[in-house]
Design a protein around this motif. Structure first.
Motif, PDB file in Angstrom:
ATOM      1  N   ILE A  92       1.031  -2.469  -7.031  1.00 21.13           N
ATOM      2  CA  ILE A  92      -0.159  -2.089  -8.145  1.00 21.13           C
ATOM      3  C   ILE A  92      -0.647  -3.002  -8.621  1.00 21.13           C
ATOM      4  N   ARG A  93      -1.053  -4.420  -8.123  1.00 22.18           N
ATOM      5  CA  ARG A  93      -2.260  -4.845  -8.408  1.00 22.18           C
ATOM      6  C   ARG A  93      -3.749  -4.596  -7.986  1.00 22.18           C
ATOM      7  N   SER A  94      -4.108  -3.729  -6.937  1.00 26.13           N
ATOM      8  CA  SER A  94      -4.680  -3.060  -5.858  1.00 26.13           C
ATOM      9  C   SER A  94      -5.241  -1.848  -6.417  1.00 26.13           C
ATOM     10  N   GLY A  95      -3.802  -1.816  -6.924  1.00 25.66           N
ATOM     11  CA  GLY A  95      -4.725   0.149  -7.618  1.00 25.66           C
ATOM     12  C   GLY A  95      -4.985  -0.391  -8.937  1.00 25.66           C
ATOM     13  N   TYR A  96      -4.368  -0.292 -10.219  1.00 30.78           N
ATOM     14  CA  TYR A  96      -4.947  -1.206 -11.405  1.00 30.78           C
ATOM     15  C   TYR A  96      -5.010  -2.103 -11.934  1.00 30.78           C
ATOM     16  N   GLY A 146      -4.825   6.923  -6.720  1.00 33.56           N
ATOM     17  CA  GLY A 146      -5.064   7.832  -5.582  1.00 33.56           C
ATOM     18  C   GLY A 146      -4.732   6.873  -4.534  1.00 33.56           C
ATOM     19  N   ASP A 147      -4.121   5.666  -4.757  1.00 30.56           N
ATOM     20  CA  ASP A 147      -2.545   5.511  -3.540  1.00 30.56           C
ATOM     21  C   ASP A 147      -1.452   5.976  -3.815  1.00 30.56           C
ATOM     22  N   THR A 148      -0.815   5.483  -2.458  1.00 26.26           N
ATOM     23  CA  THR A 148       0.687   5.753  -2.874  1.00 26.26           C
ATOM     24  C   THR A 148       1.470   4.354  -3.651  1.00 26.26           C
ATOM     25  N   GLY A 149       1.927   5.422  -4.131  1.00 25.73           N
ATOM     26  CA  GLY A 149       2.994   4.865  -5.169  1.00 25.73           C
ATOM     27  C   GLY A 149       4.447   2.833  -4.724  1.00 25.73           C
ATOM     28  N   LEU A 150       3.587   3.081  -3.236  1.00 27.74           N
ATOM     29  CA  LEU A 150       4.688   1.702  -2.379  1.00 27.74           C
ATOM     30  C   LEU A 150       3.546   1.719  -1.851  1.00 27.74           C
ATOM     31  N   PRO A 151       4.213   0.055  -1.773  1.00 29.04           N
ATOM     32  CA  PRO A 151       3.176  -0.038  -0.530  1.00 29.04           C
ATOM     33  C   PRO A 151       3.803   0.359   0.928  1.00 29.04           C
ATOM     34  N   PRO A 152       2.820   0.741   1.674  1.00 30.36           N
ATOM     35  CA  PRO A 152       3.271   1.838   3.390  1.00 30.36           C
ATOM     36  C   PRO A 152       4.275   1.101   3.495  1.00 30.36           C
ATOM     37  N   LEU A 153       4.413  -0.805   4.200  1.00 33.67           N
ATOM     38  CA  LEU A 153       6.000  -0.982   4.576  1.00 33.67           C
ATOM     39  C   LEU A 153       7.004  -0.453   4.056  1.00 33.67           C
ATOM     40  N   MET A 171      -4.510  -3.890 -15.091  1.00 32.50           N
ATOM     41  CA  MET A 171      -2.554  -4.118 -15.946  1.00 32.50           C
ATOM     42  C   MET A 171      -2.202  -5.816 -15.794  1.00 32.50           C
ATOM     43  N   SER A 172      -2.345  -5.867 -17.026  1.00 27.86           N
ATOM     44  CA  SER A 172      -1.779  -7.126 -17.426  1.00 27.86           C
ATOM     45  C   SER A 172      -0.407  -7.183 -16.566  1.00 27.86           C
ATOM     46  N   GLN A 173       0.045  -8.507 -15.959  1.00 30.13           N
ATOM     47  CA  GLN A 173       0.950  -9.421 -15.578  1.00 30.13           C
ATOM     48  C   GLN A 173       2.025  -8.637 -15.677  1.00 30.13           C
ATOM     49  N   ASP A 174       2.618  -8.482 -17.167  1.00 33.26           N
ATOM     50  CA  ASP A 174       3.941  -7.751 -17.513  1.00 33.26           C
ATOM     51  C   ASP A 174       4.189  -6.708 -17.227  1.00 33.26           C
ATOM     52  N   GLU A 175       3.015  -5.775 -17.399  1.00 31.87           N
ATOM     53  CA  GLU A 175       3.186  -4.385 -16.651  1.00 31.87           C
ATOM     54  C   GLU A 175       3.722  -4.152 -15.361  1.00 31.87           C
ATOM     55  N   ILE A 176       2.281  -4.395 -14.977  1.00 32.51           N
ATOM     56  CA  ILE A 176       2.849  -5.069 -13.115  1.00 32.51           C
ATOM     57  C   ILE A 176       4.347  -5.198 -13.258  1.00 32.51           C
TER      58      ILE A 176
END
Length: 162
Positions: free
Chosen positions: A38-42, A112-119, A45-50
């Motif tokens: 999430i942090r890499s895509g946004y 533009g990235d997937t919502g979840l990490p691919p793993l 974003m604040s830590q609370d939002e993440i």
């Protein structure tokens, strides 16, 4: 008439159940990975939002996983009891589970990235492979335990002359 499934069918069902539990555990243990994703895509974003996003994803994946566990347990139980309709229910469950897992793996968010990490998304697909195998095995000719008895398949010469 009770329908009996092969040992391989039950192995696939139990493996699917185990992989579903693994997917639930990976969703919980993978919280840091989800947070980094999430942090890499946004980056703004604040830590609370993440943290809120991580909690949402982990909770969603856990709820879906628990529903999957219930589906596996019900399928194993009903197959063991010889329900004739369970193989069709297994098809519906497998298609539903695969659709949800594919969506979780492939859906793109606003970054533009997937919502979840691919793993994490790929681990969620593992139970679907077991489900596909189980469904295929459920639709193959199920041999009853009597037909699997090697003594019936290979009659002794004395039995042939009798």
């Amino acid at each position: 008439m009770n329908r009996q499934y092969s040992r391989s069918t039950y192995v696939a069902l139990w493996v699917g159940l185990g992989l579903t539990v693994l997917a639930i555990v990976s969703a919980q243990l993978g919280r840091p990975l989800i947070g980094e994703h999430i942090r890499s895509g946004y980056p703004s974003m604040s830590q609370d939002e993440i943290t809120s996003g991580v909690n949402f994803y982990a909770a969603s994946l856990t709820v879906v996983g628990v529903l999957g566990v219930l589906g596996w347990v019900a399928t194993i139980w009903r197959a063991h009891r010889g329900s004739r309709w369970i193989r069709w229910a297994a098809v519906v469950l497998a298609l539903t589970g695969t659709s949800v897992a594919a969506f979780a793996l492939l859906v793109r968010d606003t970054s533009g990235d997937t919502g979840l990490p691919p793993l994490i998304g790929t681990i969620g697909l593992l139970p679907c492979a077991a489900g596909l195998i189980a469904v295929v095995l459920m639709f193959t000719r199920a041999a009853t335990s009597a037909n699997n008895d090697p003594r019936r398949l290979h009659r002794s010469p004395r039995a042939r002359t009798a």
